[in-house]
Write an enzyme that holds these catalytic residues in place. Structure first.
Site, PDB file in Angstrom:
ATOM      1  N   TRP A  47       0.953  -1.273  -0.450  1.00 42.72           N
ATOM      2  CA  TRP A  47      -0.499   0.318   0.011  1.00 42.72           C
ATOM      3  C   TRP A  47       0.807   1.112  -0.005  1.00 42.72           C
ATOM      4  O   TRP A  47       1.503   1.115   0.508  1.00 42.72           O
ATOM      5  CB  TRP A  47      -0.796   0.585   1.655  1.00 42.72           C
ATOM      6  N   ASN A  54       0.517   5.837   0.107  1.00 40.93           N
ATOM      7  CA  ASN A  54      -0.261   6.913   0.120  1.00 40.93           C
ATOM      8  C   ASN A  54       0.785   8.750   0.405  1.00 40.93           C
ATOM      9  O   ASN A  54       1.351   8.234  -0.772  1.00 40.93           O
ATOM     10  CB  ASN A  54      -1.468   7.489   1.218  1.00 40.93           C
ATOM     11  N   ASP A  55       0.323   9.312   1.053  1.00 39.10           N
ATOM     12  CA  ASP A  55       1.141  10.358   0.163  1.00 39.10           C
ATOM     13  C   ASP A  55       2.444  10.480  -0.090  1.00 39.10           C
ATOM     14  O   ASP A  55       3.479   9.962   0.659  1.00 39.10           O
ATOM     15  CB  ASP A  55       1.150  11.381   1.889  1.00 39.10           C
TER      16      ASP A  55
END
Length: 527
Positions: free
Chosen positions: A61, A63-64
């Site tokens: 995974w 994200n940012d």
């Protein structure tokens, strides 16, 4: 020093304190385990929607975007990474780099939790080049207050690291530089952004105050290591907004040399309102003024960076006279189909932020993105009859389309493109909607994942102009749309069905006149 609460300054006056370093694990061992975790997921990865020209992890995974910088001849992009699964988990920092923002290579994972203050995650942060020409990495160390999960809230602090080499493949953690004044904060205290103005270093980050108001706090430093609280830089006027995640703050100048300051943040808690705030949380900006010794004074309302389904947590950095931004294409709404495939999440294309003659910010892909083009076909002008579908590409998985619609000669209610159109009649539409005067990404007929539609506005000036330009990037599992040269942008996942993925021109309940159409086949970025 002026503060809204003098007690905050007293609790956080760390100017005379050195960083606090409290190792709890061997960082090299943690990094090696993370590399093995990513490799295990990548070994069985399904590439049906894995991007060809967007940054993603080999597995796991993400994200940012974090730590964006240009250093020693290379562009560096770090990102939040959970290396052991395809859902959010203990955060690490992944890393890729490029000589040209076209061809990228994977670098070693940069950070894993190894200090007490980051026991449960190395959270988001930024990079900045110091006066000595060397980068510094600022990030948030995260712990669960109860030691196990989020039911007891967070304990978050600001951390500092420095590179060991010019390739930024190894870092030394200096430790905690700003502790959290827990009596002034409702758990959230994260995502530092650092810059220099008038000889002083400044840091801002997002805070949820003890009254649960979304704020950005400002600290100053003479040496990038020892920091002192200065003031609350900004408090969001909406009492529903309890936290400003991933804040950004930078000056920008228009073509006439007029300077403004831009404050960016991802507003947690804002309620949906019409076409606004339709995503779980929504990233946007305000334009205004700021001087050292003052708080930010907004001159505009909150505006979205991107009107698509999947855009969040953008970060920008200044280099060579440009302000360049990456965003995260956030897949937080279930079902998240790619979780089954050994990876989850990718970043947007790099975008240059400019201040237009209309007084608003424009974001368009950086010029370097054109270097991805392998071939170009000019299709010229085309007329599409009412309710007709015209296939222009039989199978597009790595494609850029430049399209100009003559609105004065178009009377269709919806006119534009269907992408990822598969033989099972699924697909995603990208159209101009004449009834709303907006550009729409409509996923009501997408094969997998979340549906719904998003609609980006056109100004009265744009509508009166009678010409609409769309620049559409089609990757295996996502699309990015840039409207009228970047006046608006839209980013959405689009998970196709089985078989070839066609692109069609469509006109619903009326005809469409296309005055210009160009198709570019795009190369892989090498990841």
């Amino acid at each position: 020093m002026t503060t809204l609460n003098p007690g905050i300054a007293l609790a956080n006056d760390t100017e005379s304190n050195d960083p606090v370093l409290t190792p709890i694990a061997d960082h090299a061992e943690r990094l090696a385990a993370a590399e093995a975790g990513v490799a295990a997921l990548a070994a069985t990865r399904n590439d049906r929607w894995y991007p060809r020209f967007h940054i993603a992890s080999d597995g796991g995974w993400i994200n940012d975007p974090n730590g964006l910088c240009h250093y020693n001849g290379r562009w560096h992009v770090f990102y939040q990474l959970h290396p052991y699964g395809t859902q959010w988990g203990p955060m690490h920092w992944g890393h890729v780099s490029s000589p040209d923002m076209v061809h990228w290579r994977r670098e070693p994972i940069a950070f894993a939790p190894s200090l007490e203050q980051e026991r449960h995650g190395v959270f988001s942060g930024s990079a900045v080049i110091g006066d000595d020409g060397r980068p510094r990495i600022y990030y948030t160390g995260h712990r669960w207050a109860n030691g196990k999960d989020n039911t007891g809230g967070d304990w978050q602090v600001q951390m500092l690291a420095e590179p060991d080499d010019d390739e930024l493949t190894s870092f030394t953690k200096l430790g905690m530089i700003i502790d959290c004044p827990t009596d002034e904060v409702d758990h959230h205290f994260r995502d530092p952004k650092v810059w220099k103005t008038a000889g002083t270093w400044y840091m801002t980050f997002g805070v949820s105050s003890k009254d649960k108001r979304g704020q950005m706090w400002l600290y100053t430093s003479p040496d990038m290591v020892h920091w002192t609280f200065d003031r609350v830089l900004f408090e969001h006027p909406d009492p529903d907004v309890f936290m400003l995640e991933c804040p950004d703050f930078f000056p920008i100048t228009d073509a006439n040399g007029n300077e403004k300051w831009v404050i960016g943040f991802s507003a947690m808690g804002a309620k949906p309102r019409g076409f606004m705030n339709r995503n779980l949380n929504n990233a946007g900006y305000m334009i205004g003024t700021w001087k050292p010794g003052e708080s930010f004074k907004p001159e505009t309302e909150f505006r979205l960076w991107d009107w698509g389904h999947n855009f969040y947590a953008p970060q920008s950095f200044a280099t060579d006279g440009r302000q360049i931004m990456y965003g995260w294409m956030s897949p937080f709404v279930s079902p998240i189909s790619m979780e089954e495939d050994g990876w989850c999440g990718n970043l947007t294309l790099p975008r240059e932020i400019t201040l237009g003659a209309d007084g608003d910010l424009h974001t368009a892909p950086v010029k370097e993105v054109e270097g991805l083009r392998l071939s170009t076909v000019e299709l010229g002008s085309m007329h599409v009859e009412p309710n007709q579908d015209v296939t222009i590409l039989d199978d597009a998985q790595s494609t850029e389309i430049e399209m100009t619609i003559d609105l004065n000669a178009t009377n269709a209610e919806r006119a534009g493109l269907r992408v990822h159109a598969t033989p099972d009649d699924h697909g995603t539409t990208i159209v101009y909607d004449a009834q709303t005067g907006r550009v729409v990404i409509d996923r009501q007929n997408v094969a997998h994942g979340d549906r719904g539609y998003r609609a980006a506005p056109l100004s009265e000036e744009e509508l009166a102009n009678g010409t609409l330009t769309l620049r559409v990037f089609i990757d295996r599992g996502c699309v990015e749309v840039y409207v009228n040269g970047g006046r608006q942008a839209m980013s959405s996942y689009s998970f196709s069905g089985e078989g070839p993925r066609a692109v069609q021109l469509i006109a619903e309940s009326g005809a469409m006149q296309v005055s210009g159409l160009t198709v570019h086949e795009l190369d892989s970025i090498g990841l």
